[in-house]
Motif scaffolding. Structure first.
Motif, PDB file in Angstrom:
ATOM      1  N   GLN A 278       0.832  -1.200   0.000  1.00 24.41           N
ATOM      2  CA  GLN A 278       0.000   0.000   0.000  1.00 24.41           C
ATOM      3  C   GLN A 278       0.865   1.247   0.000  1.00 24.41           C
ATOM      4  OE1 GLN A 278      -3.287   0.171   2.790  1.00 24.41           O
ATOM      5  NE2 GLN A 278      -3.521  -2.052   2.723  1.00 24.41           N
ATOM      6  N   GLU A 279       1.938   1.225   0.771  1.00 29.98           N
ATOM      7  CA  GLU A 279       2.844   2.386   0.832  1.00 29.98           C
ATOM      8  C   GLU A 279       3.473   2.645  -0.530  1.00 29.98           C
ATOM      9  OE1 GLU A 279       4.658   5.646   2.386  1.00 29.98           O
ATOM     10  OE2 GLU A 279       3.220   4.371   3.422  1.00 29.98           O
ATOM     11  N   GLU A 280       3.938   1.599  -1.190  1.00 29.54           N
ATOM     12  CA  GLU A 280       4.550   1.762  -2.511  1.00 29.54           C
ATOM     13  C   GLU A 280       3.522   2.234  -3.529  1.00 29.54           C
ATOM     14  OE1 GLU A 280       7.418   2.279  -5.135  1.00 29.54           O
ATOM     15  OE2 GLU A 280       7.703   1.790  -3.029  1.00 29.54           O
ATOM     16  N   PHE A 281       2.318   1.668  -3.490  1.00 32.97           N
ATOM     17  CA  PHE A 281       1.272   2.101  -4.409  1.00 32.97           C
ATOM     18  C   PHE A 281       0.881   3.544  -4.150  1.00 32.97           C
ATOM     19  CE2 PHE A 281      -2.949   2.509  -6.206  1.00 32.97           C
ATOM     20  CZ  PHE A 281      -2.741   1.966  -7.468  1.00 32.97           C
ATOM     21  N   PHE A 282       0.822   3.936  -2.887  1.00 35.65           N
ATOM     22  CA  PHE A 282       0.506   5.315  -2.516  1.00 35.65           C
ATOM     23  C   PHE A 282       1.515   6.283  -3.145  1.00 35.65           C
ATOM     24  CE2 PHE A 282       1.013   8.937   0.377  1.00 35.65           C
ATOM     25  CZ  PHE A 282      -0.283   9.407   0.454  1.00 35.65           C
ATOM     26  N   ASN A 283       2.798   5.945  -3.053  1.00 31.96           N
ATOM     27  CA  ASN A 283       3.838   6.808  -3.626  1.00 31.96           C
ATOM     28  C   ASN A 283       3.709   6.918  -5.141  1.00 31.96           C
ATOM     29  OD1 ASN A 283       4.979   7.281  -1.096  1.00 31.96           O
ATOM     30  ND2 ASN A 283       6.336   5.529  -1.268  1.00 31.96           N
TER      31      ASN A 283
ATOM     32  N   ASP B   5     -13.878  -4.960  -6.307  1.00 26.20           N
ATOM     33  CA  ASP B   5     -15.167  -5.608  -6.069  1.00 26.20           C
ATOM     34  C   ASP B   5     -16.091  -4.738  -5.224  1.00 26.20           C
ATOM     35  OD1 ASP B   5     -14.198  -7.733  -7.484  1.00 26.20           O
ATOM     36  OD2 ASP B   5     -13.836  -9.005  -5.742  1.00 26.20           O
ATOM     37  N   VAL B   6     -15.508  -3.815  -4.476  1.00 26.31           N
ATOM     38  CA  VAL B   6     -16.270  -2.915  -3.607  1.00 26.31           C
ATOM     39  C   VAL B   6     -15.687  -1.519  -3.694  1.00 26.31           C
ATOM     40  CG1 VAL B   6     -16.963  -4.721  -1.979  1.00 26.31           C
ATOM     41  CG2 VAL B   6     -14.851  -3.484  -1.601  1.00 26.31           C
ATOM     42  N   LEU B   7     -16.428  -0.540  -3.204  1.00 25.38           N
ATOM     43  CA  LEU B   7     -15.915   0.827  -3.165  1.00 25.38           C
ATOM     44  C   LEU B   7     -14.713   0.905  -2.225  1.00 25.38           C
ATOM     45  CD1 LEU B   7     -19.296   2.761  -3.003  1.00 25.38           C
ATOM     46  CD2 LEU B   7     -17.705   2.692  -4.925  1.00 25.38           C
ATOM     47  N   PRO B   8     -13.772   1.799  -2.472  1.00 29.04           N
ATOM     48  CA  PRO B   8     -12.572   1.889  -1.633  1.00 29.04           C
ATOM     49  C   PRO B   8     -12.870   2.003  -0.139  1.00 29.04           C
ATOM     50  CG  PRO B   8     -12.315   3.270  -3.555  1.00 29.04           C
ATOM     51  CD  PRO B   8     -13.726   2.749  -3.578  1.00 29.04           C
ATOM     52  N   LYS B   9     -13.884   2.774   0.213  1.00 23.95           N
ATOM     53  CA  LYS B   9     -14.198   2.968   1.636  1.00 23.95           C
ATOM     54  C   LYS B   9     -14.692   1.688   2.297  1.00 23.95           C
ATOM     55  CE  LYS B   9     -18.842   4.772   0.692  1.00 23.95           C
ATOM     56  NZ  LYS B   9     -19.686   3.844   1.374  1.00 23.95           N
ATOM     57  N   ASP B  10     -15.072   0.701   1.491  1.00 26.81           N
ATOM     58  CA  ASP B  10     -15.584  -0.557   2.018  1.00 26.81           C
ATOM     59  C   ASP B  10     -14.547  -1.685   1.995  1.00 26.81           C
ATOM     60  OD1 ASP B  10     -18.057   0.651   2.442  1.00 26.81           O
ATOM     61  OD2 ASP B  10     -18.776   0.129   0.434  1.00 26.81           O
ATOM     62  N   ILE B  11     -13.309  -1.372   1.639  1.00 27.89           N
ATOM     63  CA  ILE B  11     -12.256  -2.384   1.613  1.00 27.89           C
ATOM     64  C   ILE B  11     -11.608  -2.435   2.995  1.00 27.89           C
ATOM     65  CG2 ILE B  11     -10.055  -3.097   0.602  1.00 27.89           C
ATOM     66  CD1 ILE B  11     -10.871  -1.574  -1.944  1.00 27.89           C
ATOM     67  N   PRO B  12     -11.786  -3.536   3.715  1.00 31.83           N
ATOM     68  CA  PRO B  12     -11.171  -3.624   5.045  1.00 31.83           C
ATOM     69  C   PRO B  12      -9.650  -3.706   4.921  1.00 31.83           C
ATOM     70  CG  PRO B  12     -12.148  -5.730   4.438  1.00 31.83           C
ATOM     71  CD  PRO B  12     -12.495  -4.753   3.348  1.00 31.83           C
ATOM     72  N   GLY B  13      -8.956  -3.056   5.856  1.00 34.26           N
ATOM     73  CA  GLY B  13      -7.497  -3.129   5.852  1.00 34.26           C
ATOM     74  C   GLY B  13      -6.832  -2.254   4.814  1.00 34.26           C
TER      75      GLY B  13
ATOM     76  N   ASN C  64      -5.444   1.358   3.882  1.00 36.24           N
ATOM     77  CA  ASN C  64      -4.959   2.554   4.556  1.00 36.24           C
ATOM     78  C   ASN C  64      -5.873   3.746   4.287  1.00 36.24           C
ATOM     79  OD1 ASN C  64      -3.330   5.104   4.733  1.00 36.24           O
ATOM     80  ND2 ASN C  64      -1.788   3.673   5.477  1.00 36.24           N
ATOM     81  N   ALA C  65      -6.163   4.513   5.328  1.00 37.17           N
ATOM     82  CA  ALA C  65      -7.055   5.673   5.210  1.00 37.17           C
ATOM     83  C   ALA C  65      -6.544   6.681   4.193  1.00 37.17           C
ATOM     84  CB  ALA C  65      -7.241   6.333   6.571  1.00 37.17           C
ATOM     85  N   ARG C  66      -5.208   6.809   4.072  1.00 37.08           N
ATOM     86  CA  ARG C  66      -4.653   7.744   3.078  1.00 37.08           C
ATOM     87  C   ARG C  66      -5.021   7.306   1.668  1.00 37.08           C
ATOM     88  NH1 ARG C  66       1.564   8.522   3.700  1.00 37.08           N
ATOM     89  NH2 ARG C  66       1.438   6.327   3.212  1.00 37.08           N
TER      90      ARG C  66
ATOM     91  N   PHE D 199      -8.243   7.711  -3.256  1.00 35.77           N
ATOM     92  CA  PHE D 199      -9.105   7.039  -4.232  1.00 35.77           C
ATOM     93  C   PHE D 199     -10.458   7.732  -4.340  1.00 35.77           C
ATOM     94  CE2 PHE D 199      -6.993   2.619  -3.494  1.00 35.77           C
ATOM     95  CZ  PHE D 199      -5.815   3.092  -4.026  1.00 35.77           C
ATOM     96  N   MET D 200     -10.992   8.193  -3.228  1.00 33.80           N
ATOM     97  CA  MET D 200     -12.313   8.811  -3.227  1.00 33.80           C
ATOM     98  C   MET D 200     -12.289  10.248  -3.745  1.00 33.80           C
ATOM     99  SD  MET D 200     -14.220   6.317  -2.479  1.00 33.80           S
ATOM    100  CE  MET D 200     -15.799   7.136  -2.353  1.00 33.80           C
ATOM    101  N   GLN D 201     -11.105  10.821  -3.977  1.00 31.90           N
ATOM    102  CA  GLN D 201     -11.023  12.146  -4.582  1.00 31.90           C
ATOM    103  C   GLN D 201     -11.418  12.092  -6.052  1.00 31.90           C
ATOM    104  OE1 GLN D 201      -7.032  13.513  -3.825  1.00 31.90           O
ATOM    105  NE2 GLN D 201      -7.541  14.206  -1.769  1.00 31.90           N
ATOM    106  N   GLY D 202     -11.320  10.913  -6.628  1.00 31.03           N
ATOM    107  CA  GLY D 202     -11.710  10.730  -8.021  1.00 31.03           C
ATOM    108  C   GLY D 202     -13.181  10.390  -8.114  1.00 31.03           C
ATOM    109  N   VAL D 203     -13.547   9.825  -9.225  1.00 31.92           N
ATOM    110  CA  VAL D 203     -14.929   9.435  -9.452  1.00 31.92           C
ATOM    111  C   VAL D 203     -15.056   7.940  -9.181  1.00 31.92           C
ATOM    112  CG1 VAL D 203     -16.769   9.304 -11.166  1.00 31.92           C
ATOM    113  CG2 VAL D 203     -15.169  11.220 -11.209  1.00 31.92           C
ATOM    114  N   ALA D 204     -16.000   7.570  -8.342  1.00 32.96           N
ATOM    115  CA  ALA D 204     -16.228   6.163  -8.023  1.00 32.96           C
ATOM    116  C   ALA D 204     -17.613   5.762  -8.511  1.00 32.96           C
ATOM    117  CB  ALA D 204     -16.107   5.935  -6.520  1.00 32.96           C
ATOM    118  N   TYR D 205     -17.669   4.670  -9.247  1.00 29.89           N
ATOM    119  CA  TYR D 205     -18.939   4.157  -9.756  1.00 29.89           C
ATOM    120  C   TYR D 205     -19.149   2.750  -9.229  1.00 29.89           C
ATOM    121  CZ  TYR D 205     -18.916   7.902 -13.203  1.00 29.89           C
ATOM    122  OH  TYR D 205     -18.901   9.115 -13.809  1.00 29.89           O
TER     123      TYR D 205
END
Length: 120
Positions: free
Chosen positions: A53-58, A75-83, A85-87, A92-98
């Motif tokens: 997650q840290e590497e992907f974040f960068n 498979d689910v919205l980012p906010k619904d993915i357990p585990g 990272n909040a960052r 991810f939610m700054q973009g458009v989520a469908y």
């Protein structure tokens, strides 16, 4: 002339592990950062994997700061993915989520009929 790269999250993680073992992390990041569009499938596979997650974040930050684009599927919205990272969720939610769901049978049938008529 756009540089487009498609990758699954599993492949991303495997590439990262290989880059660490071969000491080619600079090449790894360059491969992902130097694109115009990065397509990432199954982003939910990052759940609970803090180092990835840290590497992907960068990489995500470098791509978006360069005014390039990232398209991710899950498979689910980012906010619904357990585990996750909040960052990352925040980015991810700054973009458009469908939330794309399977169409009901009558709608799918109507689409097929229209396409069939178009093609003849």
């Amino acid at each position: 002339d756009a540089i487009v790269r498609y990758i699954t999250t599993d492949d991303f993680m495997n590439d990262w592990v290989n880059a660490i073992s071969k000491k080619t992390t600079t090449d790894f990041t360059s491969t992902y950062e130097n694109v115009d569009l990065l397509l990432v499938d199954d982003i939910q596979m990052l759940q609970g994997k803090d180092r990835f997650q840290e590497e992907f974040f960068n990489i995500f930050n470098k791509i978006t700061k360069s005014q390039k684009q990232i398209v991710m599927t899950s498979d689910v919205l980012p906010k619904d993915i357990p585990g996750l990272n909040a960052r990352l969720v925040s980015r991810f939610m700054q973009g458009v989520a469908y939330d794309i769901q399977k169409r009901d049978f009558p709608t799918r049938l109507a689409i097929l009929k229209n396409k069939s008529e178009e093609v003849g």
